[in-house]
Design a protein around this motif. Sequence first.
Motif, PDB file in Angstrom:
ATOM      1  N   ARG A  80       1.627 105.585 -59.740  1.00 27.50           N
ATOM      2  CA  ARG A  80       1.411 105.207 -60.955  1.00 27.50           C
ATOM      3  C   ARG A  80       2.819 104.101 -61.150  1.00 27.50           C
ATOM      4  O   ARG A  80       3.817 104.383 -60.590  1.00 27.50           O
ATOM      5  CB  ARG A  80       1.977 106.557 -61.971  1.00 27.50           C
ATOM      6  CG  ARG A  80       0.817 107.338 -62.219  1.00 27.50           C
ATOM      7  CD  ARG A  80       1.205 108.659 -62.797  1.00 27.50           C
ATOM      8  NE  ARG A  80       1.595 108.203 -64.233  1.00 27.50           N
ATOM      9  CZ  ARG A  80       2.703 108.589 -64.854  1.00 27.50           C
ATOM     10  NH1 ARG A  80       3.539 109.114 -63.975  1.00 27.50           N
ATOM     11  NH2 ARG A  80       2.998 108.344 -66.023  1.00 27.50           N
ATOM     12  N   GLU A  86       0.167 101.903 -69.265  1.00 28.34           N
ATOM     13  CA  GLU A  86      -0.036 102.189 -67.870  1.00 28.34           C
ATOM     14  C   GLU A  86      -1.273 101.875 -67.180  1.00 28.34           C
ATOM     15  O   GLU A  86      -2.340 101.918 -67.780  1.00 28.34           O
ATOM     16  CB  GLU A  86       0.360 103.661 -67.716  1.00 28.34           C
ATOM     17  CG  GLU A  86       0.012 104.539 -66.339  1.00 28.34           C
ATOM     18  CD  GLU A  86       1.279 104.035 -65.240  1.00 28.34           C
ATOM     19  OE1 GLU A  86       0.855 103.187 -64.138  1.00 28.34           O
ATOM     20  OE2 GLU A  86       2.307 104.472 -65.426  1.00 28.34           O
ATOM     21  N   THR A 131       4.828 103.504 -63.645  1.00 26.60           N
ATOM     22  CA  THR A 131       5.935 104.152 -64.403  1.00 26.60           C
ATOM     23  C   THR A 131       6.710 104.875 -63.071  1.00 26.60           C
ATOM     24  O   THR A 131       8.077 104.676 -63.153  1.00 26.60           O
ATOM     25  CB  THR A 131       5.445 105.555 -65.425  1.00 26.60           C
ATOM     26  OG1 THR A 131       4.746 104.840 -66.297  1.00 26.60           O
ATOM     27  CG2 THR A 131       6.678 106.134 -66.105  1.00 26.60           C
ATOM     28  N   GLU A 132       6.345 105.660 -62.126  1.00 30.70           N
ATOM     29  CA  GLU A 132       7.121 106.080 -61.120  1.00 30.70           C
ATOM     30  C   GLU A 132       7.635 105.061 -60.511  1.00 30.70           C
ATOM     31  O   GLU A 132       9.028 105.220 -60.154  1.00 30.70           O
ATOM     32  CB  GLU A 132       6.292 106.770 -59.985  1.00 30.70           C
ATOM     33  CG  GLU A 132       5.677 108.112 -60.745  1.00 30.70           C
ATOM     34  CD  GLU A 132       4.455 108.559 -59.467  1.00 30.70           C
ATOM     35  OE1 GLU A 132       5.013 108.788 -58.218  1.00 30.70           O
ATOM     36  OE2 GLU A 132       3.379 108.511 -59.730  1.00 30.70           O
ATOM     37  N   ARG A 133       7.046 104.167 -60.121  1.00 35.18           N
ATOM     38  CA  ARG A 133       7.503 102.788 -59.432  1.00 35.18           C
ATOM     39  C   ARG A 133       8.689 102.212 -60.075  1.00 35.18           C
ATOM     40  O   ARG A 133       9.705 101.823 -59.448  1.00 35.18           O
ATOM     41  CB  ARG A 133       6.171 101.898 -58.911  1.00 35.18           C
ATOM     42  CG  ARG A 133       5.367 102.544 -57.873  1.00 35.18           C
ATOM     43  CD  ARG A 133       4.602 101.374 -57.654  1.00 35.18           C
ATOM     44  NE  ARG A 133       3.919 100.811 -58.399  1.00 35.18           N
ATOM     45  CZ  ARG A 133       2.558 101.020 -59.001  1.00 35.18           C
ATOM     46  NH1 ARG A 133       1.865 101.917 -58.529  1.00 35.18           N
ATOM     47  NH2 ARG A 133       2.102 100.130 -59.864  1.00 35.18           N
ATOM     48  N   GLU A 147       9.531 105.299 -69.379  1.00 38.09           N
ATOM     49  CA  GLU A 147       8.629 106.245 -70.033  1.00 38.09           C
ATOM     50  C   GLU A 147       7.914 105.791 -71.114  1.00 38.09           C
ATOM     51  O   GLU A 147       7.025 105.627 -71.452  1.00 38.09           O
ATOM     52  CB  GLU A 147       9.216 107.541 -70.108  1.00 38.09           C
ATOM     53  CG  GLU A 147       8.530 108.753 -70.654  1.00 38.09           C
ATOM     54  CD  GLU A 147       7.412 109.125 -69.431  1.00 38.09           C
ATOM     55  OE1 GLU A 147       7.940 109.277 -68.158  1.00 38.09           O
ATOM     56  OE2 GLU A 147       6.334 109.521 -69.607  1.00 38.09           O
ATOM     57  N   GLN A 196      10.574 103.551 -62.479  1.00 39.45           N
ATOM     58  CA  GLN A 196      11.624 104.474 -62.476  1.00 39.45           C
ATOM     59  C   GLN A 196      12.339 104.311 -61.309  1.00 39.45           C
ATOM     60  O   GLN A 196      13.733 104.373 -61.191  1.00 39.45           O
ATOM     61  CB  GLN A 196      11.327 105.805 -63.013  1.00 39.45           C
ATOM     62  CG  GLN A 196      10.819 105.886 -64.354  1.00 39.45           C
ATOM     63  CD  GLN A 196      10.218 107.144 -64.965  1.00 39.45           C
ATOM     64  OE1 GLN A 196       9.620 108.014 -64.132  1.00 39.45           O
ATOM     65  NE2 GLN A 196      10.322 107.590 -66.058  1.00 39.45           N
ATOM     66  N   ALA A 197      11.815 104.398 -59.901  1.00 44.72           N
ATOM     67  CA  ALA A 197      12.496 104.251 -58.713  1.00 44.72           C
ATOM     68  C   ALA A 197      13.256 103.157 -58.593  1.00 44.72           C
ATOM     69  O   ALA A 197      14.399 102.715 -58.245  1.00 44.72           O
ATOM     70  CB  ALA A 197      11.554 104.369 -57.660  1.00 44.72           C
ATOM     71  N   VAL A 201      15.627 105.410 -67.038  1.00 46.12           N
ATOM     72  CA  VAL A 201      14.321 106.163 -66.707  1.00 46.12           C
ATOM     73  C   VAL A 201      13.614 106.531 -67.850  1.00 46.12           C
ATOM     74  O   VAL A 201      12.393 106.690 -68.009  1.00 46.12           O
ATOM     75  CB  VAL A 201      14.911 107.182 -65.745  1.00 46.12           C
ATOM     76  CG1 VAL A 201      13.893 108.239 -65.823  1.00 46.12           C
ATOM     77  CG2 VAL A 201      15.391 106.857 -64.491  1.00 46.12           C
ATOM     78  N   GLY A 205       4.401 105.133 -54.909  1.00 51.60           N
ATOM     79  CA  GLY A 205       3.805 105.805 -55.927  1.00 51.60           C
ATOM     80  C   GLY A 205       3.008 105.531 -56.476  1.00 51.60           C
ATOM     81  O   GLY A 205       2.303 104.069 -56.658  1.00 51.60           O
TER      82      GLY A 205
END
Lengths: 205, 205
Positions: free
Chosen positions: B97, B205, B99-101, B198, B103-104, B194, B95
């Motif tokens: 960002r 970020e 944030t994506e990583r 955010e 959340q995963a 999740v 990912g």
Amino acid sequence: MSGPHYGGHMSSQVTSPALRQGLNARQAETVENLMAAGLQELRAVGHEVLTIRTVAQRAGVSPATAYTYLSSKNHLFAELFWRHLSEDGGGAPAGARATERLQATVRALTARIVAEPELAAAVTPALLGGDPDVARLRLRIGGEFYARFEAALAGDRRPADAAVLEVLVLTFTGALLQAGMGLLTYDQIADRLVSAVEVIMRGNE
Amino acid sequence: MSGPHYGGHMSSQVTSPALRQGLNARQAETVENLMAAGLQELRAVGHEVLTIRTVAQRAGVSPATAYTYLSSKNHLFAELFWRHLSEDGGGAPAGARATERLQATVRALTARIVAEPELAAAVTPALLGGDPDVARLRLRIGGEFYARFEAALAGDRRPADAAVLEVLVLTFTGALLQAGMGLLTYDQIADRLVSAVEVIMRGNE
């Protein structure tokens, strides 16, 4: 003062409904004696050694009487902790920025908790118990944390952002868990939480 | 594979040093049998009913032998949880960002934990215990959480911001505590985490 107010601001009531409803004056006095004796016994011997029996003895009542009001040690610890928190009513913290108000709130809450170190050590494992009396107090204690963070976060601009409020409460309970596990002292958690509030509010002020 | 690596990336070793150092092949096999039997027994009867004695019986060894390797039920649960986490090595999530990583990462960690619900229920109270074997595993489990969040937060830009990392881990452990108390299900905590990521990453970020 009538009834509990879970969603409200700050609670000034002291005895939880489970221990108050339908009690006559003499019974209410017995409960107050048991609570005072419980806290003294906890300070004196710690939560591992304390038993409902020794609390009863200190309060000058029979074990059977004590068990009428207290279902378990965990119930006693949860009730004492909830009283300790809610007695510290205070007002919402002042400050123009939510970050300042929240930092004052985490300092006030951790200072309050650390003021009774044996109770702090007792309550984390106690609150994990499955006892229904504990479950009820767990909700009240969680509600108290939410109410305090909500007041500090929202200030005059209610309602507070629910997602930000959630993160603040999760962070706070995570820090309490780390303290309960002995990974952090309460002084350390106060400092880390002040820093945590700064990080969380950076994009949310 | 030599020794533990607390600060490292993701651990692929399975047996903790306490249970591995100085064991001959037969002893190591006994430990593996005890661990397999412990997990089966936990799935079958739950953490309240399980005893080291019934685990020993299932593993086909004497209680005395079992106690050579496992100091308590809490030690067993902490060891099983740590193995369960660290066996799920995987790589750092992809990912662009953070944030994506992240959340995963929270989805993967909660999915892993919920895959053994009896172990999840057992481990929170177990980790609050004072047993030195538990204390050691508590540090390793905390280290594993830090390592995973650090990898996801930093991506290619190491080192990660320590204050942000702290908030992420505190939020995660707070959510695990709420699940351990029955206030949230693990599905709920995945969704809330999740959302929490955010909120936290909005200004970071």
